[in-house]
Design a protein around this motif. Structure first.
Motif, PDB file in Angstrom:
ATOM      1  N   THR A   3       0.929  -1.145  -0.051  1.00  0.00           N
ATOM      2  CA  THR A   3       0.123   0.198   0.011  1.00  0.00           C
ATOM      3  C   THR A   3       0.941   1.136  -0.042  1.00  0.00           C
ATOM      4  OG1 THR A   3      -0.201  -0.286   2.246  1.00  0.00           O
ATOM      5  CG2 THR A   3      -1.968  -1.173   0.961  1.00  0.00           C
ATOM      6  N   ARG A  39      -2.696  -2.292   6.351  1.00  0.00           N
ATOM      7  CA  ARG A  39      -3.653  -1.642   5.539  1.00  0.00           C
ATOM      8  C   ARG A  39      -3.796  -2.870   4.319  1.00  0.00           C
ATOM      9  NH1 ARG A  39      -4.525   4.085   4.505  1.00  0.00           N
ATOM     10  NH2 ARG A  39      -6.451   3.307   3.752  1.00  0.00           N
ATOM     11  N   GLY A  97      -5.393  -1.960   1.225  1.00  0.00           N
ATOM     12  CA  GLY A  97      -5.348  -1.239   0.191  1.00  0.00           C
ATOM     13  C   GLY A  97      -6.319  -1.093  -0.928  1.00  0.00           C
ATOM     14  N   SER A  98      -6.145  -0.262  -1.884  1.00  0.00           N
ATOM     15  CA  SER A  98      -7.381   0.157  -2.631  1.00  0.00           C
ATOM     16  C   SER A  98      -7.752  -1.240  -3.607  1.00  0.00           C
ATOM     17  CB  SER A  98      -6.918   1.267  -3.887  1.00  0.00           C
ATOM     18  OG  SER A  98      -6.111   2.134  -3.392  1.00  0.00           O
ATOM     19  N   SER A 118      -7.720  -6.196  -3.375  1.00  0.00           N
ATOM     20  CA  SER A 118      -6.861  -5.120  -3.628  1.00  0.00           C
ATOM     21  C   SER A 118      -5.713  -5.257  -4.693  1.00  0.00           C
ATOM     22  CB  SER A 118      -6.065  -4.780  -2.299  1.00  0.00           C
ATOM     23  OG  SER A 118      -4.959  -5.748  -2.031  1.00  0.00           O
ATOM     24  N   THR A 139      -2.654  -4.598  -4.311  1.00  0.00           N
ATOM     25  CA  THR A 139      -1.523  -5.306  -3.538  1.00  0.00           C
ATOM     26  C   THR A 139      -1.910  -6.816  -3.577  1.00  0.00           C
ATOM     27  OG1 THR A 139      -1.290  -3.358  -2.329  1.00  0.00           O
ATOM     28  CG2 THR A 139       0.032  -5.238  -1.646  1.00  0.00           C
ATOM     29  N   GLU A 171      -5.980  -1.142   8.833  1.00  0.00           N
ATOM     30  CA  GLU A 171      -7.247  -1.365   7.879  1.00  0.00           C
ATOM     31  C   GLU A 171      -8.671  -1.243   8.897  1.00  0.00           C
ATOM     32  OE1 GLU A 171      -9.584  -1.588   4.712  1.00  0.00           O
ATOM     33  OE2 GLU A 171      -7.352  -1.739   4.727  1.00  0.00           O
TER      34      GLU A 171
END
Length: 173
Positions: free
Chosen positions: A52, A107, A109-110, A118, A120, A158
């Motif tokens: 991330t 986290r 991630g997107s 994600s 990632t 997260e």
């Protein structure tokens, strides 16, 4: 006696090699599990760095510096140009890399809309599917808590996709 190869199950560990102070470009080692000699000599490797982003800027920079110090070439999302879809671009960069490195913090991630995973995680799974050398640095919770004290809990841990993050972290470990 032949030195044991500083590897992990799925690939080469630059971190272990740096700790042993072995010049990576001249490493000759033997994988005792497979009985296969691994020789890496005088070759610059492109290392794709995945993580991330906003929560791990310093860690990514440290990884990039370590890769450069070892005489290799870092690659990562911050180098992407616009154009094709993000996943097409990621796959192309991973395909052109010799090693894949994951830095996993707190986290997930997107999220990529089609898969619901994600970027990632998709990068990691894609690198595994390519059978390229893959290794992961999973940051310890104590480190993340210290970082959260400085940056704020929401910036480091997260809060939305906790189940997906936990599943991914367990998969990586």
């Amino acid at each position: 006696m032949k030195p044991e190869c500083p590897t992990i199950e799925r690939g080469i560990s630059l971190v272990k090699i740096r700790k042993l102070s072995i010049p990576f470009t001249h490493l000759i080692c033997y994988n005792t599990k497979k009985g296969k000699e691994v020789i890496l000599m005088n070759k610059k490797l492109q290392v794709f760095v995945s993580s991330t982003y906003t929560d791990l800027i310093e860690e990514r920079q440290a990884a990039v510096e370590a890769i450069l110090d070892a005489g290799h070439i870092p690659a990562g999302m911050e180098l992407f140009k616009g154009g094709k879809s993000q996943m097409e671009t990621i796959r192309k960069w991973i395909d052109e890399s010799d090693v894949y490195m994951l830095i996993l913090g707190g986290r997930y991630g997107s999220i990529e809309k089609d898969s619901g995973l994600s970027y990632t995680e998709l990068e990691y799974r894609y690198a595994l599917s390519k059978n390229m050398p893959v290794f992961a640095i999973v940051l310890e919770d104590s480190f993340l808590f210290t970082k959260a004290a400085a940056m704020g809990k929401d910036a480091i841990f997260e809060k939305v996709n906790t189940d997906k993050y936990d599943f991914f972290k367990n998969f990586v470990q």
